[in-house]
Design a protein around this motif. Sequence first.
Motif, PDB file in Angstrom:
ATOM      1  N   ARG A  19       0.838  -1.219   0.000  1.00 33.07           N
ATOM      2  CA  ARG A  19       0.000   0.000   0.000  1.00 33.07           C
ATOM      3  C   ARG A  19       0.864   1.258   0.000  1.00 33.07           C
ATOM      4  N   GLU A  20       1.926   1.237   0.800  1.00 30.80           N
ATOM      5  CA  GLU A  20       2.840   2.401   0.832  1.00 30.80           C
ATOM      6  C   GLU A  20       3.537   2.562  -0.509  1.00 30.80           C
ATOM      7  N   ALA A  21       3.898   1.424  -1.116  1.00 31.52           N
ATOM      8  CA  ALA A  21       4.614   1.489  -2.405  1.00 31.52           C
ATOM      9  C   ALA A  21       3.696   2.034  -3.496  1.00 31.52           C
ATOM     10  N   VAL A  22       2.429   1.652  -3.471  1.00 31.59           N
ATOM     11  CA  VAL A  22       1.470   2.191  -4.451  1.00 31.59           C
ATOM     12  C   VAL A  22       1.418   3.712  -4.307  1.00 31.59           C
ATOM     13  N   LYS A  23       1.343   4.200  -3.058  1.00 36.32           N
ATOM     14  CA  LYS A  23       1.304   5.661  -2.807  1.00 36.32           C
ATOM     15  C   LYS A  23       2.561   6.326  -3.357  1.00 36.32           C
ATOM     16  N   LEU A  24       3.726   5.715  -3.058  1.00 34.71           N
ATOM     17  CA  LEU A  24       4.999   6.290  -3.515  1.00 34.71           C
ATOM     18  C   LEU A  24       5.013   6.431  -5.037  1.00 34.71           C
ATOM     19  N   VAL A  25       4.610   5.378  -5.725  1.00 38.44           N
ATOM     20  CA  VAL A  25       4.670   5.399  -7.195  1.00 38.44           C
ATOM     21  C   VAL A  25       3.681   6.438  -7.740  1.00 38.44           C
ATOM     22  N   GLU A  26       2.487   6.480  -7.140  1.00 39.79           N
ATOM     23  CA  GLU A  26       1.489   7.468  -7.595  1.00 39.79           C
ATOM     24  C   GLU A  26       1.982   8.900  -7.392  1.00 39.79           C
ATOM     25  N   GLU A  27       2.714   9.117  -6.282  1.00 37.92           N
ATOM     26  CA  GLU A  27       3.131  10.493  -5.940  1.00 37.92           C
ATOM     27  C   GLU A  27       4.423  10.917  -6.629  1.00 37.92           C
ATOM     28  N   SER A 243      11.789   5.894   1.080  1.00 40.13           N
ATOM     29  CA  SER A 243      12.882   6.599   0.381  1.00 40.13           C
ATOM     30  C   SER A 243      13.876   5.579  -0.162  1.00 40.13           C
ATOM     31  N   GLY A 244      14.023   4.458   0.533  1.00 42.97           N
ATOM     32  CA  GLY A 244      14.907   3.389   0.048  1.00 42.97           C
ATOM     33  C   GLY A 244      14.327   2.680  -1.163  1.00 42.97           C
ATOM     34  N   VAL A 245      13.002   2.537  -1.202  1.00 39.25           N
ATOM     35  CA  VAL A 245      12.372   1.931  -2.389  1.00 39.25           C
ATOM     36  C   VAL A 245      12.645   2.820  -3.597  1.00 39.25           C
ATOM     37  N   LYS A 246      12.530   4.141  -3.387  1.00 40.36           N
ATOM     38  CA  LYS A 246      12.755   5.067  -4.510  1.00 40.36           C
ATOM     39  C   LYS A 246      14.215   5.006  -4.972  1.00 40.36           C
ATOM     40  N   LEU A 247      15.121   4.996  -4.016  1.00 42.12           N
ATOM     41  CA  LEU A 247      16.548   4.888  -4.366  1.00 42.12           C
ATOM     42  C   LEU A 247      16.789   3.597  -5.177  1.00 42.12           C
ATOM     43  N   ALA A 248      16.143   2.518  -4.762  1.00 40.64           N
ATOM     44  CA  ALA A 248      16.343   1.226  -5.451  1.00 40.64           C
ATOM     45  C   ALA A 248      15.781   1.260  -6.871  1.00 40.64           C
ATOM     46  N   VAL A 249      14.589   1.825  -7.029  1.00 44.36           N
ATOM     47  CA  VAL A 249      13.986   1.892  -8.379  1.00 44.36           C
ATOM     48  C   VAL A 249      14.875   2.730  -9.303  1.00 44.36           C
ATOM     49  N   ASP A 250      15.323   3.888  -8.822  1.00 45.28           N
ATOM     50  CA  ASP A 250      16.164   4.755  -9.656  1.00 45.28           C
ATOM     51  C   ASP A 250      17.479   4.057 -10.000  1.00 45.28           C
TER      52      ASP A 250
END
Length: 267
Positions: A19-27, A243-250
């Motif tokens: 659920r948090e990851a869905v929010k991160l990607v949407e935002e 913030s770590g999920v975002k770092l990993a995706v990038d």
Amino acid sequence: MQMNKIKIVISGPRGRMGREAVKLVEETEEYELVAVVDHKYEGMLLNELDGFNASVPIYTDIEKCFFEKSPDVLIDLTTPEIGKLHTKLALKNGVRPVVGTTGFSQADLQEIERLTDEKGIGAIIAPNFALGAILMMKFSKMAATYFQDVEIIELHHDQKLDAPSGTGLKTAELIASVRDEKQQGHPEEKETLSGARGANYQGIHVHSVRLPGLIAHQEVLFGGDGQTLTIRHDSYNRASFMSGVKLAVDSVMKLNVLVYGLENILE
Ligand SMILES: NC(=O)C1=CN([C@@H]2O[C@H](COP(=O)(O)OP(=O)(O)OC[C@H]3O[C@@H](n4cnc5c(N)ncnc54)[C@H](OP(=O)(O)O)[C@@H]3O)[C@@H](O)[C@H]2O)C=CC1
Ligand SMILES: O=C(O)C1=N[C@H](C(=O)O)C[C@H](O)C1
């Protein structure tokens, strides 16, 4: 000029992390959520489920999802068995996995590494995405060159499937990489209650606590002559991991190898 967005599929969207990851990607402006993977609700849209806004399809067949949506990245936040399967299928289909799911064995990691090498695309498996937890692991590795006696206590919510936690295991691996294996405690110590001394990774004892009320916590205790050093990290919510999920995706978009642990890419 139009920006090329990173096309993302999230597996396990209804979960605490999903659920948090869905929010991160949407935002995140440079990301596009193209679909989600679940084990139910095939054919429905995500926003038909409670608590979601994204109008993206739900797939129960991950390979069909990859074929129809051609994502760049899969974020997997499921269960140990499903996470392993999804990671391998992502690589086989040319999709870069960012895996938060824990419970992978050394053999699983080796197989995934073989696949990344074969396909020439990157993958990130991160036992912990929280910046503070990565620092806790780095500091523990640093301390282990000075203090050889160490025990790990990891504490989690009581819905967790794997023990020890991915973080506990990764911390033990990092410490073991800088110290010689040693038996800790009295050489003749005996457990009068089986398991009293916890799990043992190359002489490092790892203790797993599971209680309602907890989220994700770990203490690494070092003992020396007349002194102890305790390094502790606490996650009080799942947003702490994002913030770590975002770092990993990038980062995964620029990789062509497997990276196991965000400490390897954190500058
Ligand atoms: N790396 C990190 O920083 C972190 C890692 N984790 C790890 O992430 C994973 C998920 O944790 P958490 O969100 O707390 O767990 P949850 O149990 O809340 O979420 C897991 C989700 O996966 C779903 N699921 C089960 N089978 C499938 C399938 N075949 N396809 C798609 N989805 C499926 C579950 O559905 P249902 O409920 O219907 O079974 C559930 O919604 C765990 O391995 C955990 O250890 C957690 C926190 C941080
Ligand atoms: O299941 C969890 O909650 C967590 N799992 C990861 C782990 O096994 O280390 C990361 C974090 O501790 C939360």
